[in-house]
Motif scaffolding. Structure first.
Motif, short mmCIF file in Angstrom:
data_model
loop_
_atom_site.label_atom_id
_atom_site.label_comp_id
_atom_site.label_asym_id
_atom_site.label_seq_id
_atom_site.Cartn_x
_atom_site.Cartn_y
_atom_site.Cartn_z
N PHE A 16 0.85 -1.19 0.00
CA PHE A 16 0.00 0.00 0.00
C PHE A 16 0.88 1.23 0.00
N THR A 17 0.26 2.37 -0.31
CA THR A 17 1.02 3.61 -0.35
C THR A 17 0.53 4.60 0.71
N LEU A 18 1.48 5.37 1.18
CA LEU A 18 1.24 6.55 2.00
C LEU A 18 2.12 7.63 1.39
N GLY A 19 1.50 8.63 0.80
CA GLY A 19 2.29 9.64 0.09
C GLY A 19 3.00 8.99 -1.08
N LYS A 68 -0.11 8.44 12.32
CA LYS A 68 0.79 7.63 13.16
C LYS A 68 2.25 7.87 12.77
N PHE A 69 2.51 7.98 11.47
CA PHE A 69 3.87 8.17 10.99
C PHE A 69 4.25 9.63 10.83
N GLU A 70 3.35 10.53 11.22
CA GLU A 70 3.58 11.97 11.12
C GLU A 70 3.88 12.41 9.70
N PRO A 115 19.87 2.79 9.26
CA PRO A 115 19.45 3.91 10.10
C PRO A 115 18.98 5.09 9.24
N MET A 116 17.92 5.75 9.72
CA MET A 116 17.39 6.95 9.06
C MET A 116 16.91 6.69 7.64
N SER A 117 16.31 5.51 7.38
CA SER A 117 15.87 5.18 6.03
C SER A 117 14.59 5.90 5.63
N SER A 118 13.83 6.38 6.60
CA SER A 118 12.60 7.10 6.28
C SER A 118 12.21 7.92 7.49
N ASN A 119 11.06 8.58 7.40
CA ASN A 119 10.62 9.39 8.53
C ASN A 119 9.87 8.57 9.58
N MET A 144 4.35 -1.49 15.54
CA MET A 144 3.84 -0.19 15.12
C MET A 144 2.67 0.25 15.99
N LEU A 145 1.81 -0.69 16.31
CA LEU A 145 0.63 -0.41 17.12
C LEU A 145 0.49 -1.53 18.13
#
Length: 154
Positions: A16-19, A68-70, A115-119, A144-145
């Motif tokens: 799925f996509t987010l942005g 959730k992921f800001e 490390p730091m692969s995404s937000n 995640m939840l």
């Protein structure tokens, strides 16, 4: 519970996509995928909990993964979906921008999260699948939840 079931060195994923990013979770965790529906707001819920929906007589909490992921919020549209998933034995809805496809990929193409692969806080990431010209972020929905992060809705 393991984040992903591996059978014969193959992962079965729902993507799925987010942005602009593509994500995936284990297909065995997904019960169904629905179009957006009316959501009832619940007072004092965590900011990422949109509210609850009635799914065939059962009230389930619905979480916005963008919140959730800001990730910058956006209005739902025709491609927005609610993925109904099993979270530690509890049914929950996850709002995503669009559901892309069901994939079968070799576990050999999954790499550990750099490390730091995404937000997204990397503790939620099981790994990253390299598929041709695509990078798919594999999410561990149990990390995640959890029941405490969604509060008293459980």
């Amino acid at each position: 519970m393991e984040a992903f079931a591996v059978t014969d060195n193959v992962l079965q994923l729902v993507t799925f996509t987010l942005g602009t990013e593509e994500y995936a979770i284990d297909i065995l965790r997904v019960q169904e995928i629905n179009r957006m529906t009316d959501i009832t707001i619940v007072p004092n819920a965590p900011p990422f909990v949109e509210g609850v929906v009635n799914l065939r007589g059962k009230v389930i909490p619905v979480v916005s993964l963008r919140k959730k992921f800001e990730i910058e919020d956006r209005a739902s549209d025709e491609s927005s979906r609610v993925m109904i998933v099993d979270l530690q034995g509890v049914t929950i809805g996850l709002i995503v921008d669009a559901v892309s496809e069901v994939l079968r990929v070799s576990s050999d193409i999954v790499e550990s999260t750099p490390p730091m692969s995404s937000n997204i806080d990397t503790e939620f990431i099981y790994g990253i699948a390299k598929l041709n010209d695509r990078l798919i972020i594999l999410l561990d929905i149990d990390k995640m939840l959890d029941r405490t992060s969604v509060g008293s809705l459980f």
